[in-house]
Design a protein around this motif. Structure first.
Motif, PDB file in Angstrom:
ATOM      1  N   ARG A 109       0.816  -1.206   0.000  1.00 34.70           N
ATOM      2  CA  ARG A 109       0.000   0.000   0.000  1.00 34.70           C
ATOM      3  C   ARG A 109       0.856   1.265   0.000  1.00 34.70           C
ATOM      4  O   ARG A 109       0.545   2.253  -0.652  1.00 34.70           O
ATOM      5  CB  ARG A 109      -0.901  -0.037   1.238  1.00 34.70           C
ATOM      6  N   GLU A 110       1.951   1.229   0.768  1.00 30.15           N
ATOM      7  CA  GLU A 110       2.813   2.405   0.938  1.00 30.15           C
ATOM      8  C   GLU A 110       3.953   2.477  -0.074  1.00 30.15           C
ATOM      9  O   GLU A 110       4.720   3.442  -0.078  1.00 30.15           O
ATOM     10  CB  GLU A 110       3.406   2.409   2.360  1.00 30.15           C
ATOM     11  N   GLY A 111       4.107   1.441  -0.875  1.00 33.31           N
ATOM     12  CA  GLY A 111       5.193   1.425  -1.849  1.00 33.31           C
ATOM     13  C   GLY A 111       6.567   1.286  -1.219  1.00 33.31           C
ATOM     14  O   GLY A 111       7.554   1.825  -1.722  1.00 33.31           O
ATOM     15  N   ARG A 112       6.668   0.529  -0.119  1.00 33.76           N
ATOM     16  CA  ARG A 112       7.954   0.319   0.555  1.00 33.76           C
ATOM     17  C   ARG A 112       8.527  -1.037   0.166  1.00 33.76           C
ATOM     18  O   ARG A 112       7.789  -2.010  -0.043  1.00 33.76           O
ATOM     19  CB  ARG A 112       7.797   0.392   2.082  1.00 33.76           C
ATOM     20  N   PRO A 113       9.863  -1.150   0.066  1.00 34.79           N
ATOM     21  CA  PRO A 113      10.500  -2.366  -0.458  1.00 34.79           C
ATOM     22  C   PRO A 113      10.615  -3.482   0.580  1.00 34.79           C
ATOM     23  O   PRO A 113      11.709  -3.871   0.998  1.00 34.79           O
ATOM     24  CB  PRO A 113      11.884  -1.861  -0.892  1.00 34.79           C
ATOM     25  N   LEU A 114       9.475  -4.024   0.994  1.00 31.04           N
ATOM     26  CA  LEU A 114       9.433  -5.086   2.007  1.00 31.04           C
ATOM     27  C   LEU A 114       8.924  -6.360   1.342  1.00 31.04           C
ATOM     28  O   LEU A 114       7.898  -6.324   0.657  1.00 31.04           O
ATOM     29  CB  LEU A 114       8.495  -4.665   3.138  1.00 31.04           C
ATOM     30  N   SER A 115       9.617  -7.476   1.559  1.00 25.88           N
ATOM     31  CA  SER A 115       9.210  -8.720   0.908  1.00 25.88           C
ATOM     32  C   SER A 115       9.629  -9.919   1.743  1.00 25.88           C
ATOM     33  O   SER A 115      10.537  -9.842   2.576  1.00 25.88           O
ATOM     34  CB  SER A 115       9.845  -8.825  -0.488  1.00 25.88           C
ATOM     35  N   SER A 116       8.964 -11.045   1.503  1.00 27.60           N
ATOM     36  CA  SER A 116       9.327 -12.301   2.159  1.00 27.60           C
ATOM     37  C   SER A 116      10.648 -12.816   1.598  1.00 27.60           C
ATOM     38  O   SER A 116      10.950 -12.632   0.410  1.00 27.60           O
ATOM     39  CB  SER A 116       8.246 -13.363   1.916  1.00 27.60           C
ATOM     40  N   VAL A 117      11.414 -13.468   2.470  1.00 27.03           N
ATOM     41  CA  VAL A 117      12.703 -14.033   2.068  1.00 27.03           C
ATOM     42  C   VAL A 117      12.804 -15.453   2.620  1.00 27.03           C
ATOM     43  O   VAL A 117      12.428 -15.688   3.778  1.00 27.03           O
ATOM     44  CB  VAL A 117      13.886 -13.190   2.618  1.00 27.03           C
ATOM     45  N   ALA A 136      10.955 -15.057   7.476  1.00 26.70           N
ATOM     46  CA  ALA A 136      11.620 -13.748   7.483  1.00 26.70           C
ATOM     47  C   ALA A 136      11.032 -12.848   6.408  1.00 26.70           C
ATOM     48  O   ALA A 136      10.612 -13.321   5.341  1.00 26.70           O
ATOM     49  CB  ALA A 136      13.115 -13.902   7.256  1.00 26.70           C
ATOM     50  N   ILE A 137      10.988 -11.548   6.712  1.00 30.74           N
ATOM     51  CA  ILE A 137      10.749 -10.531   5.698  1.00 30.74           C
ATOM     52  C   ILE A 137      11.886  -9.516   5.795  1.00 30.74           C
ATOM     53  O   ILE A 137      12.531  -9.375   6.838  1.00 30.74           O
ATOM     54  CB  ILE A 137       9.377  -9.844   5.845  1.00 30.74           C
ATOM     55  N   TYR A 138      12.132  -8.823   4.690  1.00 33.20           N
ATOM     56  CA  TYR A 138      13.306  -7.947   4.599  1.00 33.20           C
ATOM     57  C   TYR A 138      12.921  -6.647   3.922  1.00 33.20           C
ATOM     58  O   TYR A 138      12.183  -6.635   2.935  1.00 33.20           O
ATOM     59  CB  TYR A 138      14.395  -8.640   3.783  1.00 33.20           C
TER      60      TYR A 138
END
Length: 364
Positions: A109-117, A136-138
């Motif tokens: 929603r916020e356009g932040r570079p967060l993803s599952s790893v 984990a997410i990063y």
């Protein structure tokens, strides 16, 4: 040129003073002890809320602006003062989050570079990480700032400005009012009279505002930290699990924190907290059991409802402004908070909507 007295010499007070001075104000900063030695010194310096998706849009707006601004702030302070605040971009791994789905939805929603790893990739990227984690997410690009160096650099920048006076070991004991307006502060050395006063005294801000018969819902929340010394390349990224985090500095120091305790203004480090923090450290990074433990301390955060700071003029006390109540995110939110305060005081277009931070309607 207007004159402003800033009360409080932490990161918020120092940066408020610097922003105002750079914009032509005559600034006097008063600090009851040494600048930068309270919450600003004690914290970890992650340039992100620990769990940004759990905060309101008001905190998010300040955090995003500050995160984008921090690299240039660090570079400018280094160029001006020779002191490097060490804005150190490492990224941040969150491990075994209960609300991982909410975090990923917030990031989208916020356009932040967060993803599952995948865990095997995390262990490749962060070799000393313990084995007891499942998910984990990063987020790339998250930095930490070396907060004691940041406040030293801010102090030095202020000392070099002809329109700034800095008075340490000078306790403000009340406000000077004339015709219903705040025109200064009282100290043991006498009154300091100015056009406007900015209260940026962190956890002590509520105590000072009581002198005006007002209730500011800012209270001290104790936090304890420990520090290890490792090789400079030991920990390549920040890691966070079960509310505890490990932060690498460039020289190999590893900060582990922190506790959340309601103990009034008591800053005494405790044995129970030390053992709890060590247990968290060894679970995150088992090799720390063999590392040198070089420090254990406590500080007082300025706790506030929902962690939303108070930024703006005080209703019923013309001439008095607030920049306080940042709770766990003072260092994170400082650049945006101080720019917003300066915009409001100088009647400029504000960088973000100031309404959520306005003291009006939020004081008792």
């Amino acid at each position: 040129m207007g004159s402003v007295c800033v009360v409080g010499g932490g990161a918020i007070g120092l940066l408020s003073a610097l922003e105002l001075a750079r914009n032509g104000q005559q600034v006097c900063l008063l600090e009851r002890g040494d600048t930068g030695r309270e919450s600003s010194w004690a914290g970890g310096g992650i340039v992100s809320p620990l769990y940004p998706w759990r905060y309101s849009s008001a905190v998010t707006a300040l955090a995003h602006w500050s995160q984008d601004f921090y690299p240039q702030l660090g570079q400018r302070l280094l160029a001006e003062t020779g002191i490097d605040p060490e804005v150190h971009e490492t990224g941040l791994y969150w491990l075994d989050l209960d609300d991982e789905a909410e975090a990923l939805a917030w990031a989208a929603r916020e356009g932040r570079p967060l993803s599952s790893v995948e865990l095997d990739k995390v262990h490749t990227a962060v070799p000393p990480l313990g084995l007891g984690f499942q998910r984990a997410i990063y987020m790339a690009g998250v930095a930490n700032v070396r907060n004691p160096r940041l406040t030293r650099a801010l102090r030095e920048a202020l000392l070099r400005m002809p329109n700034v006076s800095l008075r340490e070991n000078c306790e403000v004991r009340g406000f000077v009012r004339r015709d219903g307006r705040v025109v200064g502060v009282s100290t043991p050395e006498g009154e300091v009279l100015v056009d406007r006063v900015v209260l940026a005294a962190g956890a002590w801000s509520g105590e000072l505002l009581r002198h005006l018969g007002m209730v500011l819902p800012v209270e001290p929340v104790k936090g304890q930290m420990i520090l290890f010394k490792c090789a400079a390349d030991f920990l390549p990224a920040m890691v966070l699990a079960k509310g505890r985090y490990a932060i690498p500095r460039r020289d190999g120091h590893i900060l582990v924190g922190s506790t959340l305790e309601h103990a009034g203004f008591d800053k005494t480090p405790t044995g129970d907290a030390l053992e709890s923090l060590k247990a968290s450290a060894f679970e995150l990074l088992p090799q720390l059991e063999d590392a040198e433990l070089v420090g254990h301390w406590a500080g007082l955060r300025p706790g506030s409802p929902e962690g939303i700071p108070f930024i703006g003029p005080v209703p019923g006390a013309d001439g008095l402004w607030l920049n306080c109540g940042h709770y766990r995110n003072g260092l994170v939110l400082a650049p945006a908070s101080c720019r917003l305060l300066t915009d409001l005081m100088l009647d400029r277009k504000p960088i973000i909507d100031p309404a959520p931070y306005a003291p009006v309607g939020r004081l008792g």
